[in-house]
Design a protein around this motif. Structure first.
Motif, PDB file in Angstrom:
ATOM      1  N   GLU A  26      21.885  -0.180   8.589  1.00  0.00           N
ATOM      2  CA  GLU A  26      21.300   0.841   9.081  1.00  0.00           C
ATOM      3  C   GLU A  26      20.103   1.198   7.959  1.00  0.00           C
ATOM      4  O   GLU A  26      20.059   0.746   6.863  1.00  0.00           O
ATOM      5  N   PRO A  27      19.094   1.881   8.429  1.00  0.00           N
ATOM      6  CA  PRO A  27      18.017   1.992   7.349  1.00  0.00           C
ATOM      7  C   PRO A  27      18.160   2.836   6.281  1.00  0.00           C
ATOM      8  O   PRO A  27      19.177   3.684   6.430  1.00  0.00           O
ATOM      9  N   VAL A  28      17.503   2.696   5.205  1.00  0.00           N
ATOM     10  CA  VAL A  28      17.973   3.411   3.870  1.00  0.00           C
ATOM     11  C   VAL A  28      17.469   4.925   4.138  1.00  0.00           C
ATOM     12  O   VAL A  28      16.187   5.126   4.747  1.00  0.00           O
ATOM     13  N   PRO A  29      18.109   5.740   4.048  1.00  0.00           N
ATOM     14  CA  PRO A  29      17.831   7.420   4.405  1.00  0.00           C
ATOM     15  C   PRO A  29      16.740   7.842   3.303  1.00  0.00           C
ATOM     16  O   PRO A  29      16.902   8.195   2.328  1.00  0.00           O
ATOM     17  N   VAL A  30      15.609   7.826   3.809  1.00  0.00           N
ATOM     18  CA  VAL A  30      14.378   8.298   2.975  1.00  0.00           C
ATOM     19  C   VAL A  30      14.223   9.584   2.831  1.00  0.00           C
ATOM     20  O   VAL A  30      13.705  10.232   1.639  1.00  0.00           O
ATOM     21  N   ASP A  31      15.011  10.375   3.605  1.00  0.00           N
ATOM     22  CA  ASP A  31      14.976  11.803   3.314  1.00  0.00           C
ATOM     23  C   ASP A  31      16.074  11.970   1.963  1.00  0.00           C
ATOM     24  O   ASP A  31      15.846  13.072   1.373  1.00  0.00           O
ATOM     25  N   ASP A  91      16.363  -3.577   7.952  1.00  0.00           N
ATOM     26  CA  ASP A  91      17.812  -3.349   7.817  1.00  0.00           C
ATOM     27  C   ASP A  91      18.618  -4.108   8.865  1.00  0.00           C
ATOM     28  O   ASP A  91      17.972  -4.558  10.049  1.00  0.00           O
ATOM     29  N   LEU A  92      19.767  -4.511   8.915  1.00  0.00           N
ATOM     30  CA  LEU A  92      20.651  -5.397   9.522  1.00  0.00           C
ATOM     31  C   LEU A  92      20.753  -4.376  10.966  1.00  0.00           C
ATOM     32  O   LEU A  92      20.799  -5.107  12.082  1.00  0.00           O
ATOM     33  N   GLY A  93      20.845  -3.217  10.860  1.00  0.00           N
ATOM     34  CA  GLY A  93      21.030  -2.413  12.167  1.00  0.00           C
ATOM     35  C   GLY A  93      19.761  -2.528  13.041  1.00  0.00           C
ATOM     36  O   GLY A  93      19.779  -2.561  14.238  1.00  0.00           O
ATOM     37  N   THR A  94      18.451  -2.340  12.224  1.00  0.00           N
ATOM     38  CA  THR A  94      17.339  -2.596  13.066  1.00  0.00           C
ATOM     39  C   THR A  94      17.285  -4.257  13.831  1.00  0.00           C
ATOM     40  O   THR A  94      16.914  -4.100  14.839  1.00  0.00           O
ATOM     41  N   MET A  95      17.601  -5.004  13.005  1.00  0.00           N
ATOM     42  CA  MET A  95      17.515  -6.348  13.464  1.00  0.00           C
ATOM     43  C   MET A  95      18.622  -6.405  14.772  1.00  0.00           C
ATOM     44  O   MET A  95      18.179  -7.083  15.622  1.00  0.00           O
ATOM     45  N   ARG A  96      19.719  -5.977  14.644  1.00  0.00           N
ATOM     46  CA  ARG A  96      20.644  -5.937  15.841  1.00  0.00           C
ATOM     47  C   ARG A  96      19.906  -5.285  16.976  1.00  0.00           C
ATOM     48  O   ARG A  96      20.105  -5.909  18.062  1.00  0.00           O
ATOM     49  N   LEU A 130      15.348 -11.173   8.086  1.00  0.00           N
ATOM     50  CA  LEU A 130      16.735 -11.163   7.466  1.00  0.00           C
ATOM     51  C   LEU A 130      16.010 -11.214   5.805  1.00  0.00           C
ATOM     52  O   LEU A 130      16.701 -10.817   4.924  1.00  0.00           O
ATOM     53  N   GLU A 131      15.033 -12.161   5.543  1.00  0.00           N
ATOM     54  CA  GLU A 131      14.414 -12.328   4.169  1.00  0.00           C
ATOM     55  C   GLU A 131      14.089 -11.111   3.645  1.00  0.00           C
ATOM     56  O   GLU A 131      14.329 -10.802   2.330  1.00  0.00           O
TER      57      GLU A 131
END
Length: 122
Positions: free
Chosen positions: A1-6, A20-25, A43-44
Motif C-alpha cells: 500500500e502507499p506510504v501514508p503521507v499523513d 507501491d505494490l498495491g498500486t501496481m496490483r 517495480l524498480e
C-alpha cells in the motif's frame, strides 16, 4: 500500500514519484500496463524510492534489496515465458496464413479449368 503521507509527511517532500505494490496490483487488474517495461519500471521505482528515503543499512532497504533480487529473477523468467508465447502465436498465425494461401491457390487453379476432367463431346 502507499506510504501514508499523513503519518510521514516528509516522504512526499523527498519522493516525487511514489509507487507501491498495491498500486501496481491495481494497475495490473485494470490492464494499465501497456508493456512489460512499464511494469518493470514501476517495480524498480519502488526499490529506488525505498533506498532514497531510508537509511542504507535499515531493515527497509535490506528487505527491498532482497525483494529486488527476487523480482529481477521473476521478471526475467516471466519475460522469457512471454516471449515464447508471442513466438508461438506468431508461428501459428504464419501457418494459418500459409494454409489459407495454399487453399486459395488450389481453388483458383480448379476454377481456371486446369483440373476439369470431363470429356468433351466428340
Amino acid at each position: 500500500e502507499p506510504v501514508p503521507v499523513d503519518q510521514i509527511p516528509e516522504y512526499a517532500e523527498i519522493i516525487k514519484n511514489p509507487m507501491d505494490l498495491g498500486t501496481m496490483r491495481t494497475k495490473v487488474q485494470k490492464n494499465e500496463y501497456r508493456s512489460f517495461d512499464q511494469f518493470r519500471d514501476d517495480l524498480e521505482l519502488i526499490w529506488s524510492n525505498c533506498e532514497t528515503f531510508n537509511e542504507p543499512n535499515s531493515i527497509f532497504v535490506k528487505t527491498a534489496m532482497k525483494l529486488r533480487d527476487m523480482g529481477k529473477k521473476l521478471c526475467s523468467a516471466a519475460l522469457k515465458e512471454y516471449q515464447k508465447d508471442v513466438s508461438a502465436i506468431k508461428q501459428a498465425q504464419m501457418l494459418k496464413e500459409a494454409a489459407a494461401m495454399a487453399s486459395g491457390n488450389a481453388m483458383s487453379s480448379s476454377q481456371a479449368g486446369g483440373s476439369d476432367l470431363r470429356k468433351s463431346p466428340g
